[in-house]
Structure formats: C-alpha cells, structure tokens
Design an enzyme around this catalytic site. Structure first.
Site, mmCIF file in Angstrom:
data_model
loop_
_atom_site.group_PDB
_atom_site.id
_atom_site.type_symbol
_atom_site.label_atom_id
_atom_site.label_comp_id
_atom_site.label_asym_id
_atom_site.label_seq_id
_atom_site.Cartn_x
_atom_site.Cartn_y
_atom_site.Cartn_z
ATOM 1 N N LYS A 53 0.843 -1.203 0.000
ATOM 2 C CA LYS A 53 0.000 0.000 0.000
ATOM 3 C C LYS A 53 0.877 1.251 0.000
ATOM 4 C CE LYS A 53 -3.827 -2.459 2.010
ATOM 5 N NZ LYS A 53 -4.471 -3.010 3.208
ATOM 6 N N GLN A 97 -5.192 -2.245 9.264
ATOM 7 C CA GLN A 97 -4.994 -3.532 8.593
ATOM 8 C C GLN A 97 -5.605 -4.667 9.405
ATOM 9 O OE1 GLN A 97 -3.678 -3.836 5.527
ATOM 10 N NE2 GLN A 97 -3.966 -6.046 5.540
ATOM 11 N N ASP A 120 -11.537 1.995 3.479
ATOM 12 C CA ASP A 120 -11.824 0.570 3.291
ATOM 13 C C ASP A 120 -13.315 0.348 3.018
ATOM 14 O OD1 ASP A 120 -9.821 -1.397 3.380
ATOM 15 O OD2 ASP A 120 -9.537 -1.143 5.542
HETATM 16 N N1 GUN Z 1 -6.617 -7.425 5.271
HETATM 17 C C1 GUN Z 1 -6.749 -8.104 4.109
HETATM 18 N N2 GUN Z 1 -7.395 -7.351 3.197
HETATM 19 C C2 GUN Z 1 -7.663 -6.172 3.791
HETATM 20 C C3 GUN Z 1 -8.312 -4.968 3.357
HETATM 21 O O1 GUN Z 1 -8.771 -4.827 2.215
HETATM 22 N N3 GUN Z 1 -8.390 -3.976 4.263
HETATM 23 C C4 GUN Z 1 -7.898 -4.091 5.522
HETATM 24 N N4 GUN Z 1 -8.035 -3.060 6.348
HETATM 25 N N5 GUN Z 1 -7.302 -5.188 5.962
HETATM 26 C C5 GUN Z 1 -7.182 -6.216 5.095
#
Ligand code: GUN
Length: 292
Positions: A53, A97, A120
C-alpha cells in the site's frame, strides 16, 4: 475460442498511471491527499500488504503515514491512534490492517474510524450508503471486481450474475452494488446452504467466486461464454515445487478457461486491484475533505 485473460496487473497499472496524473493536477490546485495505515502486530502477510500500500502511494504521489503497534497493544491504544488521525486535517484516509490480534474487537475499531475517512468502506454507515445507492466510497475488493469486468470489455446490464460467497468484505457488498440502477445486473447470491448450486452457476452469464474453497468452481459448472472473476487466494500444497506450495483461486482455472469468454488469473487478477481501488478511495476522501 480461447478465453480472454483479464489481467489485474495490467488494469491496476493503468489505473495507477491515471491516478498519478490526477494527483499531479490535485497538487497544482493545492490538494495533498494523504493515507494513514495502522498495523497491529507482526503478521507477515499483513506486513506485505501494508508495504504494498505504501509503495502504491509513493508511485501515485499520495502522502502516506504509518503507525505500527506491538501485538499486545490495548484496544484503547489503538483507539487513541485512530482518534489522532480522525482529528488530523492533513489525513484524508485511515486504514486499520486486518486481521487484528484476537483481544481487540474488530467491530469497535472499524466503527471508530470517521466515515468520511473510511477508505476501506467497512464502517456500517458507508455500507448502508451502498445499499441505498448513495455511494461515497466503494469497498476495495468489490470495486476491483467491477472494474475488471468493465475494463475487460464486459457489461453487467441485464446479465445474470452468480456470486459465490456472502462475506461482508466481498460477496455481500458486491450483491448490493451489482443490482443498483447503474449496474442493472440480476444477482444470484449463493452460499453453503444454496440448493442446486450447479444449475444456478450454469445459468449465470457472469460468475464471481469468493467462497474461500480452493478450485471450487469446476469446468462442468459453467456455461459456454461465461465471464469468471476469481476472488479466491488459497495456499495449497504443491509437492515437488521449490516452495512446497502454490496459490490457487476458487476456480478450477484450466477447466473453466476452456468454456469461458473471459477469466481472471490467480495471482495477478483481483489481488492487485484491491490496492488500486484503495488509492481511488483516498483521492475521493481528499476531494470531499477539501470541499471539491
Ligand atoms: N486485510 C486483508 N485485506 C484487507 C483490506 O482490504 N483492508 C484491511 N483493512 N485489511 C485487510
């Protein structure tokens, strides 16, 4: 006819290049989009996601901040970090996350992020907006699925779309998005208790597999000319290979490809799209907070 392979690597690169230009224009108008990412603990997969990211932010020109808390951090410590980012006017998007350590309640954390910074799209307020067709953000993986269908050259209007899996992260929001008036699909939502699943899949023009079972969708479960989007990422044993494992999706790729008009690979399909859509949401959040 050979199936078209819709590459998430290519489409996500295209999107990132478009956003890079967009961010340059935003900066010229005095806007500086910023994403804050919070990681709790040392989960290796989560560390890779967070690092990817950050790299995507750098590429596009989005400022990124990162807070890493130890795995024994308390709920209050995490809420304090979120509160700080909520109040910081230079931060437009906040992402915590997942998965979180078991002692931290996920729902409480996800609800603490201000809806306007919830890139998200996990906050119940934003989830609710989607279901009434009044969209602020689109959840990243579902939005990536829809972008792959569109940029692969396919339409959803008037099509029967079977969704395998009703998770809050993929299946459920996708069903909410696809039958809205801008997408006009007829959704067949399938799950573990669905009867005559094979017939339902055979009747579908588009199938989205997000069920979490390796190679669940078999070649004899799809009709000729179907479009298949594979959201699954499963690690399975692969004796004799160097690593001893390989990644497969929720689709029996080789067999389904023989009948499909188009299919997404795993890896290199939906996976890279999730981050691209997160970047898009961060830009949306920045526009909204700058009042543009
Ligand atoms: N863990 C795995 N995929 C994601 C996601 O799209 N967002 C977040 N916050 N955590 C994740």
């Amino acid at each position: 006819m050979a199936a078209k392979i819709i590459s998430g690597n290519e489409v996500s690169q295209q999107l990132k290049d478009e956003m890079k230009e967009e961010v340059a224009q935003m900066k010229a108008k005095g806007m500086a989009p910023c994403l804050a990412v919070i990681l709790v603990g040392e989960d290796p997969a989560s560390k890779v996601y967070v690092s990817n990211k950050k790299k995507a932010c750098e590429y596009i020109g989005i400022r990124s901040l990162e807070t890493v808390l130890p795995k024994d951090a308390t709920t209050e410590q995490l809420l304090d970090v979120i509160d700080g980012y909520n109040k910081d006017k230079s931060v437009h998007g906040i992402l915590c996350q997942l998965p979180l350590p078991k002692h931290i309640p996920e729902t409480k954390i996800l609800r603490a992020i201000l809806p306007e910074k919830d890139v998200d799209c996990f906050h119940p307020f934003n989830v609710g907006l989607i279901s009434i067709g009044e969209v602020r953000f689109l959840p990243c993986t579902p939005a990536g699925v829809i972008e792959l269908i569109k940029r692969g050259g396919f339409e959803t209007g008037g099509k029967d779309v079977a969704i395998l899996g009703r998770s809050n992260i993929v299946g459920r929001p996708l069903s909410n998005m696809l039958d809205q008036r801008n997408m006009n699909a007829t959704v067949i939502m399938c799950h573990t208790k669905t009867k005559n699943l094979k017939e339902k899949c055979l009747s579908a023009d588009i199938i989205i597999a997000a069920i979490g079972v390796p190679e669940f969708l078999k070649g004899d479960m799809v009709k000729e000319g179907v479009v298949v989007i594979d959201v699954g990422i499963n690690r399975v044993d692969a004796p004799g290979t160097e690593r001893g494992w390989k990644l497969v999706g929720d689709v029996e790729y080789d067999a389904v490809k023989e009948r499909a008009a188009a299919i997404t690979p795993v890896p290199g399909g939906v996976g890279p799209m999730t981050i691209a859509m997160l970047m898009k949401n961060t830009l949306t959040a920045a526009y909204e907070q700058y009042g543009k």
